[in-house]
Scaffold this motif. Structure first.
Motif, short mmCIF file in Angstrom:
data_model
loop_
_atom_site.label_atom_id
_atom_site.label_comp_id
_atom_site.label_asym_id
_atom_site.label_seq_id
_atom_site.Cartn_x
_atom_site.Cartn_y
_atom_site.Cartn_z
N GLU A 55 0.96 -1.25 -0.22
CA GLU A 55 0.14 0.09 0.19
C GLU A 55 0.81 1.44 0.08
O GLU A 55 0.63 2.62 -0.60
CB GLU A 55 -0.88 0.02 1.16
CG GLU A 55 -2.15 -1.09 0.98
CD GLU A 55 -2.85 -1.20 2.20
OE1 GLU A 55 -4.27 -0.59 2.07
OE2 GLU A 55 -2.52 -1.53 3.22
N LEU A 71 -4.89 7.01 2.57
CA LEU A 71 -4.04 5.96 2.67
C LEU A 71 -2.92 6.23 3.66
O LEU A 71 -2.41 4.89 4.28
CB LEU A 71 -3.55 5.95 1.22
CG LEU A 71 -2.70 4.69 0.90
CD1 LEU A 71 -3.32 3.53 0.94
CD2 LEU A 71 -2.25 4.65 -0.71
N VAL A 75 -2.01 3.20 6.36
CA VAL A 75 -0.56 2.53 6.53
C VAL A 75 0.17 2.79 7.95
O VAL A 75 0.59 2.10 8.32
CB VAL A 75 0.20 2.84 5.23
CG1 VAL A 75 1.52 2.31 5.42
CG2 VAL A 75 -0.26 2.72 3.92
N THR A 118 1.10 -4.42 -6.21
CA THR A 118 -0.08 -3.53 -6.20
C THR A 118 -0.02 -2.91 -7.74
O THR A 118 1.14 -1.78 -7.56
CB THR A 118 -0.27 -2.80 -5.19
OG1 THR A 118 1.06 -1.89 -4.97
CG2 THR A 118 -0.70 -3.35 -3.94
N MET A 124 -5.69 -0.58 -3.92
CA MET A 124 -5.74 0.09 -2.82
C MET A 124 -7.30 -0.48 -2.56
O MET A 124 -7.43 -0.60 -1.13
CB MET A 124 -5.62 1.54 -2.76
CG MET A 124 -4.18 1.96 -3.04
SD MET A 124 -2.89 1.10 -2.14
CE MET A 124 -2.43 -0.08 -3.43
#
Lengths: 318, 251
Positions: A55, A71, A75, A118, A124
């Motif tokens: 991420e 985000l 994290v 990713t 995400m």
């Protein structure tokens, strides 16, 4: 201690757990209990730390400021989970450095799902929705596990995970209702993350080595297969709701069982990734070991500074 | 635009937080320890929070269809007006800390003054942000001391980073047109007035950290006029990637 005394202690110990009492760090516990907990809790902590990488890969490229902030916060939460899970682990008499060492030398495992790359922003969304979704199913029962520090850590972890899961699903909703390109991005992410998410719930019951003992200690309250079924039953309607298709041609509602039937999971792929040959295993370890090695002089400096400060204090006191 | 100077002035403040936040965000998951990792991510988060408040206000002033994201992600490199200091790369943890420290000391003094702005929105943003920046300043100052007064190796690394970044400090006190106009209207902060205190404070902490205060009087500037170091373009490529690759979409 005689064998009989130990047996006696063990009987009392098991009785406490059966009465739903919490085991605390200073209580007597069988060596196997201690080891099993170190293994499971550290594996969980490592998963949080490694989980920051896939991420983290999109923080600098998040599509909007709002998404970037969310985000970053997510994290950061994961780092926080790692921190208190390591601390909970330390109550069992192992240091964080020893645990890191186990991770860096490949002795300790972490959740295999983080060995997938990713590759788009939609990942995400898929990670939040599916990976955190599967994690919650694994973790909610642990809020009542027998070891006190772990149970208390899990209460907080689960609250935050549940927020992350909604956040991930919300990313998917937005994409699924967006332009054809966005919708395609969402579907592609679902296609790639669906099966690995099912694998996250662990090997099938007949292949799972730890289940029986873990059930007794309330480290596990449902079998892997039951958890997986629960995850599928919960997630399929969510996909339907936003017009995405689960990439499983055999998936169908079974009136009789009241559950979804689903297709064969590719366990060869699962074991390949577990054994270190997934698409990103080497990269993830390289990132972690690299950060640790590059940070050595920083940690050394912090220790040296703290020592100097302590010495000065002592001299002043004299 | 009726309030072009105010608009430019806000960007001058916000771009610093945007670019520094982006730099700090690069480090997430790669810090020297879990605690520093969390702290750097948190600083990034704080800065982006501030950025949003500033750009939302700027978008309102612009009064057209532009959004906070358009302002953050759809300008050309020459249109970003952050100081050169904040765009410097994360060469190692010493550079990260030195950059943060040299900016934080300024940022704290700046926000202290901005709280007195006649513009109530700017004043409110400053009041909210200064609590966060006070923590940033404590974090970076503490690390300057740890590294400066830690081991031989850490001392040499942090000294080297301070020496390298020193050249970008003077620009913090340089005024562009919008700054002067806004100072005249009691909206903006007169940064020229902060300079002496800034160097006093920085020098005191460097000295406490057993570090040398750089003597160089050669300084770089240009960021505030949109003339950047070569590092910025790459940072913007990441920052703008999604908005450029998928224009006009909601996320």
């Amino acid at each position: 201690m005689s064998e009989e005394q130990i047996k006696n202690l063990e009987t009392q110990f098991e009785a406490r757990i059966a009465r739903d009492e919490k085991i605390e760090p200073k209580d007597w516990m069988p060596e196997k209990y201690r080891k099993t907990h170190i293994r499971q809790m550290s594996q969980h902590a490592h998963s949080e730390i490694i989980g920051m990488l896939p991420e983290g890969n999109w923080i600098t490229r998040a599509p909007s400021l709002r998404r970037k902030v969310a985000l970053l916060a997510k994290v950061q939460d994961e780092a926080g989970h790692g921190l208190y899970l390591y601390s909970a682990c330390e109550t069992l008499g192992i240091s964080r450095n020893e645990l890191y060492d186990q991770l860096h030398t490949g002795k300790a495992k972490y959740s295999s799902i983080f060995n997938y790359p990713t590759v788009t922003w939609a990942d995400m969304g898929a990670i939040g929705w599916l990976v955190d979704g599967a994690a919650i199913i694994n973790q909610v029962p642990l809020c009542n596990t027998s070891y006190g520090p772990y149970a208390r850590a899990m209460v907080r972890v689960c609250k935050e995970e549940s927020f992350h899961q909604r956040q991930g699903y919300e990313i998917m909703i937005k994409l699924a209702n967006g332009t054809p390109e966005q919708k395609e991005m969402a579907q592609d992410a679902l296609n790639r993350w669906w099966w690995p998410s099912l694998m996250m719930l662990g090997p099938t019951d007949d292949k799972s080595v730890h289940t029986e003992q873990s059930m007794k200690w309330k480290l596990k309250r449902k079998s892997n297969d039951d958890l997986r079924q629960q995850f599928i039953d919960q997630t399929v309607p969510q996909a339907d709701l936003i017009g995405l298709t689960i990439p499983d041609p055999d998936l169908k509602w079974n009136e009789e069982t009241g559950h979804y039937d689903f297709g064969e999971i590719n366990w060869d792929e699962f074991w390949q990734v577990v054994k270190g040959h997934g698409p990103m295993n080497k990269e993830r370890m390289k990132a972690r070991v690299g950060a640790w090695e590059r940070g050595e002089w920083v940690r050394d400096a912090a220790v040296a500074y703290a020592d100097k400060k302590q010495n000065r204090k002592e001299k002043q006191a004299v | 635009m009726k309030n072009q100077n105010l608009y430019n002035y806000i960007l001058g403040i916000a771009d610093n937080s945007l670019i520094l936040g982006q730099r700090m965000g690069e480090l997430t998951g790669h810090g020297p320890s879990l605690e520093t990792d969390i702290a750097c991510t948190n600083i990034s988060l704080d800065l982006f929070g501030q950025v949003r408040s500033y750009y939302q206000y700027a978008a309102k002033i612009a009064g057209d269809k532009r959004t906070e994201d358009d302002i953050a992600m759809l300008r050309k490199e020459r249109e970003y007006v952050n100081v050169l200091l904040v765009e410097q790369p994360n060469t190692d943890f010493a550079y990260t800390i030195a950059r943060q420290f040299l900016f934080d000391v300024y940022h704290f003094m700046f926000l202290t003054e901005l709280q007195k702005s006649r513009d109530v929105t700017l004043s409110a943003i400053a009041t909210k942000s200064i609590k966060e920046v006070s923590y940033h300043q404590r974090f970076s100052s503490d690390w300057i001391k740890r590294l400066g007064d830690g081991t031989e190796k850490s001392k040499s690394k942090i000294q080297n980073a301070i020496d390298s970044l020193w050249t970008y400090t003077d620009e913090l006190f340089h005024q562009v047109e919008a700054d002067k106009v806004m100072v005249g209207e009691n909206i903006g902060v007169d940064v020229t007035q902060l300079k002496d205190n800034y160097y006093q404070r920085v020098n005191a902490i460097l000295t406490e950290a057993m570090l040398e205060v750089p003597e160089s009087k050669w300084f770089q500037k240009g960021g505030k006029e949109g003339v950047h170091t070569e590092h910025l373009g790459y940072l913007l490529s990441d920052l703008q990637y999604m908005q450029r690759a998928y224009p006009n979409m909601d996320w």
